[in-house]
Design an enzyme around this catalytic site. Structure first.
Site, mmCIF file in Angstrom:
data_model
loop_
_atom_site.group_PDB
_atom_site.id
_atom_site.type_symbol
_atom_site.label_atom_id
_atom_site.label_comp_id
_atom_site.label_asym_id
_atom_site.label_seq_id
_atom_site.Cartn_x
_atom_site.Cartn_y
_atom_site.Cartn_z
ATOM 1 N N LYS A 40 0.823 -1.189 0.000
ATOM 2 C CA LYS A 40 0.000 0.000 0.000
ATOM 3 C C LYS A 40 0.867 1.254 0.000
ATOM 4 O O LYS A 40 0.426 2.355 -0.327
ATOM 5 C CB LYS A 40 -0.876 0.008 1.271
ATOM 6 C CG LYS A 40 -1.801 -1.159 1.375
ATOM 7 C CD LYS A 40 -2.547 -1.116 2.731
ATOM 8 C CE LYS A 40 -3.317 -2.357 2.989
ATOM 9 N NZ LYS A 40 -3.863 -2.376 4.367
ATOM 10 N N GLY A 41 2.125 1.103 0.412
ATOM 11 C CA GLY A 41 2.980 2.254 0.719
ATOM 12 C C GLY A 41 3.220 3.233 -0.419
ATOM 13 O O GLY A 41 3.412 4.419 -0.185
ATOM 14 N N GLU A 96 7.759 2.016 -6.049
ATOM 15 C CA GLU A 96 7.793 1.528 -4.658
ATOM 16 C C GLU A 96 7.958 2.728 -3.709
ATOM 17 O O GLU A 96 8.412 3.804 -4.123
ATOM 18 C CB GLU A 96 8.964 0.529 -4.564
ATOM 19 C CG GLU A 96 9.286 -0.034 -3.223
ATOM 20 C CD GLU A 96 8.197 -0.862 -2.575
ATOM 21 O OE1 GLU A 96 7.104 -0.313 -2.352
ATOM 22 O OE2 GLU A 96 8.452 -2.024 -2.220
ATOM 23 N N ASP A 97 7.598 2.555 -2.449
ATOM 24 C CA ASP A 97 7.750 3.649 -1.485
ATOM 25 C C ASP A 97 9.189 3.793 -1.001
ATOM 26 O O ASP A 97 9.745 4.877 -0.967
ATOM 27 C CB ASP A 97 6.783 3.484 -0.293
ATOM 28 C CG ASP A 97 6.907 2.139 0.416
ATOM 29 O OD1 ASP A 97 7.693 1.262 -0.039
ATOM 30 O OD2 ASP A 97 6.196 1.941 1.419
ATOM 31 N N ASP A 100 14.650 -0.664 1.342
ATOM 32 C CA ASP A 100 15.295 -0.757 2.656
ATOM 33 C C ASP A 100 16.345 -1.870 2.565
ATOM 34 O O ASP A 100 17.445 -1.645 2.068
ATOM 35 C CB ASP A 100 14.187 -1.038 3.677
ATOM 36 C CG ASP A 100 14.650 -1.120 5.107
ATOM 37 O OD1 ASP A 100 15.702 -0.575 5.445
ATOM 38 O OD2 ASP A 100 13.936 -1.740 5.917
ATOM 39 N N LYS A 129 16.942 3.749 1.269
ATOM 40 C CA LYS A 129 17.657 3.612 2.552
ATOM 41 C C LYS A 129 18.875 2.723 2.291
ATOM 42 O O LYS A 129 18.943 1.568 2.712
ATOM 43 C CB LYS A 129 16.716 2.965 3.578
ATOM 44 C CG LYS A 129 16.966 3.344 5.016
ATOM 45 C CD LYS A 129 16.098 2.528 5.975
ATOM 46 C CE LYS A 129 14.808 3.183 6.346
ATOM 47 N NZ LYS A 129 14.037 2.401 7.364
ATOM 48 N N PHE A 150 13.092 4.822 11.093
ATOM 49 C CA PHE A 150 11.784 4.349 10.668
ATOM 50 C C PHE A 150 10.920 5.554 10.317
ATOM 51 O O PHE A 150 10.620 6.388 11.170
ATOM 52 C CB PHE A 150 11.121 3.502 11.762
ATOM 53 C CG PHE A 150 9.866 2.857 11.276
ATOM 54 C CD1 PHE A 150 9.927 1.722 10.474
ATOM 55 C CD2 PHE A 150 8.626 3.386 11.596
ATOM 56 C CE1 PHE A 150 8.765 1.138 9.989
ATOM 57 C CE2 PHE A 150 7.464 2.808 11.120
ATOM 58 C CZ PHE A 150 7.529 1.681 10.318
ATOM 59 N N ASP A 157 3.509 3.721 6.548
ATOM 60 C CA ASP A 157 2.657 3.565 7.731
ATOM 61 C C ASP A 157 3.441 3.125 8.962
ATOM 62 O O ASP A 157 4.565 2.632 8.876
ATOM 63 C CB ASP A 157 1.585 2.513 7.477
ATOM 64 C CG ASP A 157 2.155 1.105 7.502
ATOM 65 O OD1 ASP A 157 3.177 0.870 6.848
ATOM 66 O OD2 ASP A 157 1.587 0.249 8.209
ATOM 67 N N ARG A 163 -0.422 6.953 6.983
ATOM 68 C CA ARG A 163 -0.175 6.987 5.533
ATOM 69 C C ARG A 163 -0.670 8.296 4.922
ATOM 70 O O ARG A 163 -0.189 8.737 3.886
ATOM 71 C CB ARG A 163 -0.906 5.836 4.830
ATOM 72 C CG ARG A 163 -0.397 4.458 5.179
ATOM 73 C CD ARG A 163 -0.989 3.447 4.215
ATOM 74 N NE ARG A 163 -0.901 2.077 4.697
ATOM 75 C CZ ARG A 163 0.141 1.285 4.545
ATOM 76 N NH1 ARG A 163 1.219 1.735 3.949
ATOM 77 N NH2 ARG A 163 0.130 0.048 4.997
HETATM 78 P P1 5GP Z 1 12.751 -4.060 2.013
HETATM 79 O O1 5GP Z 1 12.225 -5.336 1.432
HETATM 80 O O2 5GP Z 1 13.564 -3.236 1.034
HETATM 81 O O3 5GP Z 1 13.485 -4.294 3.302
HETATM 82 O O4 5GP Z 1 11.536 -3.207 2.492
HETATM 83 C C1 5GP Z 1 10.601 -2.711 1.654
HETATM 84 C C2 5GP Z 1 9.327 -2.398 2.422
HETATM 85 O O5 5GP Z 1 9.527 -2.265 3.828
HETATM 86 C C3 5GP Z 1 8.833 -1.076 1.969
HETATM 87 O O6 5GP Z 1 8.026 -1.204 0.831
HETATM 88 C C4 5GP Z 1 8.072 -0.566 3.173
HETATM 89 O O7 5GP Z 1 6.744 -1.033 3.132
HETATM 90 C C5 5GP Z 1 8.780 -1.186 4.351
HETATM 91 N N1 5GP Z 1 9.695 -0.206 4.980
HETATM 92 C C6 5GP Z 1 11.039 -0.172 4.897
HETATM 93 N N2 5GP Z 1 11.557 0.865 5.591
HETATM 94 C C7 5GP Z 1 10.496 1.510 6.124
HETATM 95 C C8 5GP Z 1 10.359 2.690 6.939
HETATM 96 O O8 5GP Z 1 11.314 3.387 7.318
HETATM 97 N N3 5GP Z 1 9.079 3.028 7.290
HETATM 98 C C9 5GP Z 1 7.989 2.322 6.894
HETATM 99 N N4 5GP Z 1 6.790 2.771 7.294
HETATM 100 N N5 5GP Z 1 8.082 1.211 6.134
HETATM 101 C C10 5GP Z 1 9.317 0.825 5.747
#
Ligand code: 5GP
Length: 172
Positions: A40-41, A96-97, A100, A129, A150, A157, A163
């Site tokens: 949803k992000g 994508e939002d 990470d 990130k 975070f 969210d 959001r």
């Molecule tokens: P990854 O698979 O790259 O570790 O993470 C991707 C997903 O983790 C993102 O689409 C998001 O939903 C969530 N995420 C990663 N970092 C953050 C953050 O700082 N805040 C929030 N709210 N969600 C995050």
């Protein structure tokens, strides 16, 4: 949300989105694309970004999850709904939002590669990130690099809330 420190204001976000959209308008000149918004992000980012894009496009939505309502990635990406049309010979733009650990991005790129012969596949993220990355995934486009905090707001969210904030912030 209480004690939230603003990292990027609404104006900063919107200005930067226009810059990135202009790069995409140049890159895709004359080409059609299929934009895929990762729910949803990325919903706020995707709807603002695509309104600045001027090429013919389709818009698809998929839903993935890796966080299980916590502040840390579970390390396992879970496909909640990944039904997509035929993407063979299409220019695919994943929206994508935040990247990470990079696991979600890798999962998606692998999924597209395994199922379609696209004309091109590009990955665009509102936030990058880089410091949290566990693989070598790099978004082709991103708006802002962020540190290991975070973040919430503008689609991101905390346990399903915040959001709707028009800015991006974090708790002090
Ligand atoms: P990854 O698979 O790259 O570790 O993470 C991707 C997903 O983790 C993102 O689409 C998001 O939903 C969530 N995420 C990663 N970092 C953050 C953050 O700082 N805040 C929030 N709210 N969600 C995050």
């Amino acid at each position: 949300m209480e004690n939230l420190k603003v990292l990027f204001t609404e104006e900063q976000i919107q200005n930067r989105i226009r810059e990135v959209a202009n790069e995409m308008n140049d890159f895709y000149k004359g080409e059609e694309i299929c934009a895929i918004c990762v729910l949803k992000g990325a919903v706020m980012f995707a709807t603002d970004l695509i309104r600045c894009l001027n090429m013919p496009m389709q818009l698809e939505f998929i839903r993935l999850s890796s966080y299980n309502n916590s502040h840390k990635s579970s390390g396992k990406v879970h496909a909640v709904d990944i039904s997509l049309p035929d993407l063979n010979d299409k220019n695919v733009l994943i929206i994508e939002d935040i990247v990470d650990t990079g696991l979600t991005a890798q999962f998606l790129l692998d999924f597209i590669k395994a199922n379609f012969h696209t004309k091109s596949t590009k990955f665009c993220s509102l936030l990058d990130k880089k410091i949290a990355r566990v693989n070598d995934v790099e978004p082709d486009y991103y708006c802002f690099e962020v540190g290991d905090k975070f973040l919430v707001g503008y689609g991101l969210d905390e346990s399903g809330y915040s959001r709707n904030l028009p800015y991006i912030g974090y708790k002090e």
